[in-house]
Write a protein that holds these residues in place. Sequence first.
Motif, PDB file in Angstrom:
ATOM      1  N   LEU A 190       0.994  -1.427   0.381  1.00 53.64           N
ATOM      2  CA  LEU A 190      -0.020   0.355   0.227  1.00 53.64           C
ATOM      3  C   LEU A 190       0.502   1.147   0.304  1.00 53.64           C
ATOM      4  O   LEU A 190       0.875   2.501  -0.364  1.00 53.64           O
ATOM      5  N   HIS A 191       2.099   1.323   1.057  1.00 50.51           N
ATOM      6  CA  HIS A 191       3.250   2.643   0.663  1.00 50.51           C
ATOM      7  C   HIS A 191       3.570   3.027  -0.336  1.00 50.51           C
ATOM      8  O   HIS A 191       3.869   3.554  -0.648  1.00 50.51           O
ATOM      9  N   MET A 192       3.515   1.092  -1.204  1.00 48.45           N
ATOM     10  CA  MET A 192       4.307   1.743  -2.663  1.00 48.45           C
ATOM     11  C   MET A 192       3.869   1.949  -4.158  1.00 48.45           C
ATOM     12  O   MET A 192       3.867   2.638  -4.720  1.00 48.45           O
ATOM     13  N   LEU A 193       2.137   2.423  -2.937  1.00 51.24           N
ATOM     14  CA  LEU A 193       1.218   2.405  -4.596  1.00 51.24           C
ATOM     15  C   LEU A 193       1.144   3.294  -4.943  1.00 51.24           C
ATOM     16  O   LEU A 193       1.035   4.337  -3.454  1.00 51.24           O
ATOM     17  N   SER A 194       1.193   4.837  -5.958  1.00 47.75           N
ATOM     18  CA  SER A 194       0.849   5.499  -5.857  1.00 47.75           C
ATOM     19  C   SER A 194      -0.261   6.094  -5.670  1.00 47.75           C
ATOM     20  O   SER A 194      -1.375   5.464  -6.390  1.00 47.75           O
ATOM     21  N   ALA A 195      -0.954   7.346  -4.806  1.00 47.74           N
ATOM     22  CA  ALA A 195      -1.997   7.382  -4.651  1.00 47.74           C
ATOM     23  C   ALA A 195      -3.345   6.356  -4.700  1.00 47.74           C
ATOM     24  O   ALA A 195      -4.446   6.767  -4.725  1.00 47.74           O
ATOM     25  N   THR A 196      -2.863   5.896  -3.682  1.00 43.69           N
ATOM     26  CA  THR A 196      -3.629   4.638  -3.400  1.00 43.69           C
ATOM     27  C   THR A 196      -5.274   5.464  -2.882  1.00 43.69           C
ATOM     28  O   THR A 196      -6.175   4.433  -3.152  1.00 43.69           O
ATOM     29  N   SER A 197      -5.235   6.241  -1.559  1.00 44.37           N
ATOM     30  CA  SER A 197      -6.579   6.751  -1.715  1.00 44.37           C
ATOM     31  C   SER A 197      -6.957   7.260  -2.902  1.00 44.37           C
ATOM     32  O   SER A 197      -8.674   7.666  -2.728  1.00 44.37           O
ATOM     33  N   ARG A 198      -6.610   7.720  -3.957  1.00 45.45           N
ATOM     34  CA  ARG A 198      -7.212   8.426  -4.385  1.00 45.45           C
ATOM     35  C   ARG A 198      -7.734   7.376  -5.889  1.00 45.45           C
ATOM     36  O   ARG A 198      -8.259   8.197  -6.605  1.00 45.45           O
ATOM     37  N   GLN A 199      -7.550   6.327  -6.251  1.00 47.52           N
ATOM     38  CA  GLN A 199      -7.912   5.400  -7.183  1.00 47.52           C
ATOM     39  C   GLN A 199      -8.980   4.330  -6.836  1.00 47.52           C
ATOM     40  O   GLN A 199      -8.607   4.097  -6.144  1.00 47.52           O
ATOM     41  N   ASN A 200      -9.929   4.912  -7.648  1.00 43.29           N
ATOM     42  CA  ASN A 200     -11.030   3.541  -7.719  1.00 43.29           C
ATOM     43  C   ASN A 200     -11.290   2.149  -7.901  1.00 43.29           C
ATOM     44  O   ASN A 200     -11.581   1.238  -6.711  1.00 43.29           O
ATOM     45  N   ASP A 201      -9.812   2.097  -8.338  1.00 39.11           N
ATOM     46  CA  ASP A 201      -9.554   0.782  -8.658  1.00 39.11           C
ATOM     47  C   ASP A 201      -9.341  -0.211  -6.920  1.00 39.11           C
ATOM     48  O   ASP A 201      -9.467  -1.097  -6.647  1.00 39.11           O
ATOM     49  N   TYR A 202      -8.750   0.433  -6.135  1.00 40.70           N
ATOM     50  CA  TYR A 202      -7.599   0.233  -5.271  1.00 40.70           C
ATOM     51  C   TYR A 202      -8.973   0.290  -4.015  1.00 40.70           C
ATOM     52  O   TYR A 202      -8.598  -0.569  -2.964  1.00 40.70           O
ATOM     53  N   LYS A 203      -9.352   1.411  -4.158  1.00 42.10           N
ATOM     54  CA  LYS A 203     -10.923   1.297  -3.169  1.00 42.10           C
ATOM     55  C   LYS A 203     -11.798  -0.829  -2.744  1.00 42.10           C
ATOM     56  O   LYS A 203     -11.432   0.224  -1.469  1.00 42.10           O
ATOM     57  N   ARG A 204     -12.295  -1.163  -2.551  1.00 43.28           N
ATOM     58  CA  ARG A 204     -12.411  -1.763  -2.826  1.00 43.28           C
ATOM     59  C   ARG A 204     -11.202  -3.559  -1.890  1.00 43.28           C
ATOM     60  O   ARG A 204     -11.933  -3.869  -1.039  1.00 43.28           O
ATOM     61  N   LEU A 205     -10.252  -2.570  -2.354  1.00 40.46           N
ATOM     62  CA  LEU A 205      -9.228  -3.854  -2.066  1.00 40.46           C
ATOM     63  C   LEU A 205      -8.710  -3.112  -0.957  1.00 40.46           C
ATOM     64  O   LEU A 205      -8.169  -3.781   0.660  1.00 40.46           O
ATOM     65  N   LEU A 206      -9.031  -1.483  -0.414  1.00 33.26           N
ATOM     66  CA  LEU A 206      -9.027  -1.394   0.377  1.00 33.26           C
ATOM     67  C   LEU A 206      -9.396  -1.778   1.511  1.00 33.26           C
ATOM     68  O   LEU A 206      -9.541  -1.825   3.032  1.00 33.26           O
ATOM     69  N   ARG A 207     -10.996  -1.718   1.383  1.00 35.37           N
ATOM     70  CA  ARG A 207     -12.040  -2.534   2.311  1.00 35.37           C
ATOM     71  C   ARG A 207     -11.935  -3.154   2.627  1.00 35.37           C
ATOM     72  O   ARG A 207     -11.388  -3.800   4.063  1.00 35.37           O
ATOM     73  N   VAL A 208     -11.325  -4.696   1.257  1.00 35.06           N
ATOM     74  CA  VAL A 208     -10.826  -5.967   1.683  1.00 35.06           C
ATOM     75  C   VAL A 208      -9.661  -6.274   2.657  1.00 35.06           C
ATOM     76  O   VAL A 208     -10.191  -7.201   3.808  1.00 35.06           O
ATOM     77  N   PHE A 209      -8.531  -5.771   3.317  1.00 36.08           N
ATOM     78  CA  PHE A 209      -7.325  -5.402   3.763  1.00 36.08           C
ATOM     79  C   PHE A 209      -7.809  -4.737   5.086  1.00 36.08           C
ATOM     80  O   PHE A 209      -7.444  -5.356   6.149  1.00 36.08           O
ATOM     81  N   GLN A 210      -8.913  -3.912   5.500  1.00 39.32           N
ATOM     82  CA  GLN A 210      -9.363  -2.838   6.697  1.00 39.32           C
ATOM     83  C   GLN A 210      -9.884  -4.633   7.046  1.00 39.32           C
ATOM     84  O   GLN A 210     -10.148  -4.493   8.910  1.00 39.32           O
TER      85      GLN A 210
END
Length: 694
Positions: free
Chosen positions: A213-233
């Motif tokens: 997550l730290h190495m990915l650019s602007a993770t919180s602002r990309q729609n593609d990653y929002k679901r994966l962020l939720r899955v990780f939480q």
Amino acid sequence: MRRLIYHPEVNYALRQTLVLSLPVIIGLIFGSLQQGLLFSLVPACCNIAGLDTPHKRFFKRLIVGGSLFAFSSLMVQLLLMEKLPLAAIFFGMALLLGVTAEISALHGRLLPASLIAAIFTLGLAGNMPVWQPMLLYALGTLWYGAFNWFWFWMWREQPLRETLSLLYRELADYCEAKYSLLTQHTDPENALPPLLIRQQKVVDLISLCYQQLHMLSATSRQNDYKRLLRVFQVALDLQEHISVSLHQPEEVQKLVEQSHAEPVIRWAARTVAARLRVVSDDILYHRYPRRFSMEKPISALEKIARQHPENPVGQFCHYHFSRIARLLRTQRPLYIRDLMADRQQHLPLLRALRSYLSLKSSALRSAARIGTMLAIASLLGAALNLPKPWWILMTIMFVTQNGYGATRVRILHRAGGTIAGLLIAAGALHFNVPQGYILAGMLLITLIGYLIIRKHYALATVGFTITAVYSLQLLSLSGEQFIMTRLVDTLLGCLIAFGGMVWLWPQWQSGLLRQNAHDALERDQQAIRQILSDDPQPGPLAWERMRVNQAHNALYNSLNQAMQEPSFNNRYLADMKLWVTHSQFIVEHINAMTILAREHNMLTPALAQRYLQSCEIAIQRCQQRLTWDNPDDSGAIHVLDDPEALTIGPMSTMERHLDRILSHLNAMHTISSVAWHQRPHHGAWLRRRLQSHK
């Protein structure tokens, strides 16, 4: 087809095979097969440097990596022209490039990759102009970066999906194993080690997710990653509820004897584990989750808890399984946390250089170790009349790992795989196989090798050795002449690497156990302070809980590696194993208390202060006992010495957890008193002042 293309091993093997084979295919089409084969050597350097890691500075890292490869190539050629000894060249380059490890762990991978580029150049020097190897590395790195950028653009979320899928699968195994041993917790020495191994894997994967997550650019602002962020939480919440402490063997046994709780709890655990495995596959193969409900197991647990209100185990299982069921049903976290709270900062070059020039720097010690091994290999090559012992040098770089245990395993696999591969290649070279069939066979072997390399390194080495021999055959028509010399060079390289890890400034994990134990206690203390504070906030609570888990995981990893090292004192390691077992129980209690604190199930301020003081005193006494021998032979640690402060009525859940933490600290104090007498009485084990190795 979806299962095939998204499978982690298949996806990785296809990517690695294509990035290696496409230059060869293009070279074959345009009549420059030898140039294509040379071009395919560059991805080996890029792989070791981690340049295929998705990163917010992906192209900047490519530029830095390609520049270092070209610089290493130029330095080797220029210094060879000056007639400098090969041993001095590689020792100096290792020390010069070692500063990269001081910047960050990811930058540290540039050191072995740059040295491998220099070793490849050693074989090319004299056969082509000086600029040609440099151009080869620059263009090869550009090709490698462009291909991987395109690959990750097509499968943008795949690296994180693979890690999350593994995390959910490990959570399923951990949940199932924990509750299948429900009535065996009376013997923690036999029941706990399998759970510790699974808990270790879960925390390792969580740490890997944080890094990605730290190495990915602007993770919180990309729609593609929002679901994966939720899955990780959601996974963090699941780990929190699955790993809470159930170490109440007497109460468990009583509940099992009085009711049918055991099959019900195992039923619930199996239901959760099955659902977690389904979610794992859904994440990996890009499927939407189906509806899920476990009302029947939860109702059965609620009935048991209602029928036995005096037994805390039934209430414990109903509470945590109901929370787990809610997470799996809604696929939403119980609360939102800041995943970037532990954002890692890289050291600037000048500060890293100042730190690197200290004799206490682990990066300097590692660079000096590698440089010395390469220098010894160069001197040995000169003694054997090998002007360019590049295969010995390459073997050293490929088998050398961070620790003794990993290096030993890699040496065994590398040596065995190379011997088998050379024997197979020696027999196959006697057959006059057309060039087209040879290239097709090399392509197939490369694909199969990358499919199995993560789990079967020795078998993959067999295939890669065969392709290396045939590459030499296609480049110089003399592959058969190199069979015996390559076999001897491989064995010599493995011996030098093994000797270097054993005798050249070894960093034995058995000697680091004390520091890791001290750090784990420090993290426990910080977490307890946060939990018992006046107004604990969910974000800081979650971060401190994760740091406690990671610190204990570092301690457990250190113990595992120490058990594989040349054992200087088995009794000391056995005592520390018991110490780590009690530390694991404390971690589980802190996990449970974090949940209680977040839900405002707190103590009165005065009682919380008394418990905090008792815990801090207990932790400090354990830390002091780890540091040096002292005549303190006082008895057990008491929670509340003032009779007026005793709780009236039954203890709350938070108090029970704190009371058990103090009992574990008391046991750890006694164990460390015994273990410290078993330590070696020389070197680092006699230091009273501990220095962080991080």
